[in-house]
Write a protein that holds these residues in place. Sequence first.
Motif, PDB file in Angstrom:
ATOM      1  N   GLN A   1       4.247  17.175   9.917  1.00 28.93           N
ATOM      2  CA  GLN A   1       4.910  16.139   9.407  1.00 28.93           C
ATOM      3  C   GLN A   1       3.932  14.850   9.298  1.00 28.93           C
ATOM      4  O   GLN A   1       4.286  13.785   8.711  1.00 28.93           O
ATOM      5  N   VAL A   2       3.117  14.587  10.362  1.00 28.55           N
ATOM      6  CA  VAL A   2       2.276  13.362  10.286  1.00 28.55           C
ATOM      7  C   VAL A   2       0.868  13.953  10.024  1.00 28.55           C
ATOM      8  O   VAL A   2       0.249  13.379   9.069  1.00 28.55           O
ATOM      9  N   GLN A   3       0.256  14.877  10.689  1.00 25.81           N
ATOM     10  CA  GLN A   3      -1.205  15.163  10.325  1.00 25.81           C
ATOM     11  C   GLN A   3      -1.600  15.843   8.923  1.00 25.81           C
ATOM     12  O   GLN A   3      -2.295  15.113   8.333  1.00 25.81           O
ATOM     13  N   GLU A   4      -0.680  16.558   8.703  1.00 28.06           N
ATOM     14  CA  GLU A   4      -0.825  17.436   7.389  1.00 28.06           C
ATOM     15  C   GLU A   4      -0.464  16.652   6.260  1.00 28.06           C
ATOM     16  O   GLU A   4      -1.185  16.791   5.124  1.00 28.06           O
ATOM     17  N   ARG A   5       0.409  15.595   6.406  1.00 26.77           N
ATOM     18  CA  ARG A   5       0.966  14.708   5.157  1.00 26.77           C
ATOM     19  C   ARG A   5       0.095  13.620   5.072  1.00 26.77           C
ATOM     20  O   ARG A   5      -0.038  13.168   3.925  1.00 26.77           O
ATOM     21  N   CYS A   6      -0.369  13.193   6.260  1.00 23.30           N
ATOM     22  CA  CYS A   6      -0.979  11.768   6.103  1.00 23.30           C
ATOM     23  C   CYS A   6      -2.288  11.730   6.187  1.00 23.30           C
ATOM     24  O   CYS A   6      -3.351  10.702   5.863  1.00 23.30           O
ATOM     25  N   PHE A   7      -3.286  12.953   6.471  1.00 22.40           N
ATOM     26  CA  PHE A   7      -4.632  12.994   6.723  1.00 22.40           C
ATOM     27  C   PHE A   7      -5.270  14.176   6.182  1.00 22.40           C
ATOM     28  O   PHE A   7      -4.783  15.258   5.809  1.00 22.40           O
ATOM     29  N   LEU A   8      -6.603  13.821   5.732  1.00 25.59           N
ATOM     30  CA  LEU A   8      -7.501  14.853   5.532  1.00 25.59           C
ATOM     31  C   LEU A   8      -7.969  15.579   6.719  1.00 25.59           C
ATOM     32  O   LEU A   8      -8.589  14.840   7.536  1.00 25.59           O
ATOM     33  N   VAL A   9      -7.865  16.761   6.999  1.00 17.50           N
ATOM     34  CA  VAL A   9      -8.210  17.496   8.248  1.00 17.50           C
ATOM     35  C   VAL A   9      -9.517  18.070   8.134  1.00 17.50           C
ATOM     36  O   VAL A   9      -9.668  19.059   7.210  1.00 17.50           O
TER      37      VAL A   9
ATOM     38  N   VAL B   1      -7.604   9.252   7.215  1.00 19.95           N
ATOM     39  CA  VAL B   1      -6.275   8.933   6.404  1.00 19.95           C
ATOM     40  C   VAL B   1      -6.544   9.334   4.990  1.00 19.95           C
ATOM     41  O   VAL B   1      -7.682   8.944   4.502  1.00 19.95           O
ATOM     42  N   ARG B   2      -5.714   9.952   4.253  1.00 18.52           N
ATOM     43  CA  ARG B   2      -5.565  10.123   2.980  1.00 18.52           C
ATOM     44  C   ARG B   2      -6.038   8.861   2.071  1.00 18.52           C
ATOM     45  O   ARG B   2      -5.224   7.897   2.351  1.00 18.52           O
ATOM     46  N   PRO B   3      -7.019   8.877   1.270  1.00 22.88           N
ATOM     47  CA  PRO B   3      -7.413   7.537   0.337  1.00 22.88           C
ATOM     48  C   PRO B   3      -6.095   6.907  -0.350  1.00 22.88           C
ATOM     49  O   PRO B   3      -6.087   5.617  -0.498  1.00 22.88           O
ATOM     50  N   GLU B   4      -5.272   7.799  -0.718  1.00 24.76           N
ATOM     51  CA  GLU B   4      -4.198   7.460  -1.572  1.00 24.76           C
ATOM     52  C   GLU B   4      -2.933   6.733  -0.615  1.00 24.76           C
ATOM     53  O   GLU B   4      -2.273   6.276  -1.213  1.00 24.76           O
ATOM     54  N   LEU B   5      -3.113   7.086   0.667  1.00 30.55           N
ATOM     55  CA  LEU B   5      -2.127   6.751   1.405  1.00 30.55           C
ATOM     56  C   LEU B   5      -2.139   5.148   1.997  1.00 30.55           C
ATOM     57  O   LEU B   5      -3.114   4.884   2.360  1.00 30.55           O
TER      58      LEU B   5
ATOM     59  N   GLU C   1       2.678   1.398   4.364  1.00 34.97           N
ATOM     60  CA  GLU C   1       4.012   1.283   4.000  1.00 34.97           C
ATOM     61  C   GLU C   1       4.551   2.678   3.260  1.00 34.97           C
ATOM     62  O   GLU C   1       5.818   2.696   3.417  1.00 34.97           O
ATOM     63  N   ASP C   2       3.727   3.523   3.231  1.00 32.77           N
ATOM     64  CA  ASP C   2       4.324   4.759   2.805  1.00 32.77           C
ATOM     65  C   ASP C   2       4.679   5.815   3.825  1.00 32.77           C
ATOM     66  O   ASP C   2       5.270   6.853   3.528  1.00 32.77           O
ATOM     67  N   VAL C   3       4.218   5.354   4.992  1.00 31.17           N
ATOM     68  CA  VAL C   3       4.620   6.210   6.088  1.00 31.17           C
ATOM     69  C   VAL C   3       5.611   5.601   6.683  1.00 31.17           C
ATOM     70  O   VAL C   3       5.580   4.596   7.467  1.00 31.17           O
ATOM     71  N   ASP C   4       6.728   6.378   7.218  1.00 29.16           N
ATOM     72  CA  ASP C   4       7.864   5.791   7.929  1.00 29.16           C
ATOM     73  C   ASP C   4       7.675   5.643   9.229  1.00 29.16           C
ATOM     74  O   ASP C   4       7.028   6.056   9.931  1.00 29.16           O
TER      75      ASP C   4
END
Length: 272
Positions: free
Chosen positions: A110-118, A133-137, A140-143
């Motif tokens: 829910q955090v690593q895969e959704r918000c980061f490039l691994v 961190v994903r460039p498009e993130l 404020e998009d992360v709760d």
Amino acid sequence: MSLPKRDGVHGRYYLIHKPDTDPEVLVEADLCIQDVLSGAARENHAAYPTVVRNHNGTPFLPNQLLERHLSRLPLKEFPCEDAVSICDAMRRLVGWEEIRYELEKYIEKQVQERCFLVGEREDGFTVFPPCAVRPELRPEDVDEGLLRFACYVAVCHTVYGQSFESLTTEHILGLVSQIRPDMVKELKTNGSGKLPKDIQQRKTVHFTASANDAFATIRITARDSTEECYAEILDYLCAVLEQEEFPRSYSVECRGKEKIYLPIPGLPKKVE
């Protein structure tokens, strides 16, 4: 109530993650979750694996109950207190090791895969892969509640886990710090917030000290080298270690006014 035959190892428990799980079994599982929260559930570790029973006696695996509860929580406006409540209740009932892996996987998904490039681990000695961190993130998009829960899970690895689990703590906090560095800074400054104020920070005429349960550290600076000073420091150290939520594996740094390690009788230079 007529439930189907148990499908766990040696018929010891019910599995609830299968698509065709009997609806009545799921009702019993949800009842078991509520019993865990209320304190009515009971654990049984007489055989492997450990199971949790609701007040009807219906047994389930603790990690599957936790997974079911967490999977139904919304990721937007994530109810951090709700998630922490079930984790704390389950940990008190069956122990940290029974839920550790499930929580690691939840944060990974829910955090690593959704918000980061691994990325790929560079060698066999690196425990966790590099994450960016994903460039498009956008932050404020992360709760915020989800990130606070990630911090809670990170701290639990230090407080309740074995010494090597501090690596997991560092990894999770490293993820959070890339999105909300203020959250990690708050942990570094004040710990989890569970310690009493006079334990978290103490200042007397003889010494100043601080204890951080999130990072399992105790730092002490002596103002003099008198017996009174040493006695107060040892009393403080005992007071810290009497705190139920303070990690059992910790480091102590005690320095004199010249910022060098102070050899206090009965206290090693550094303790792990």
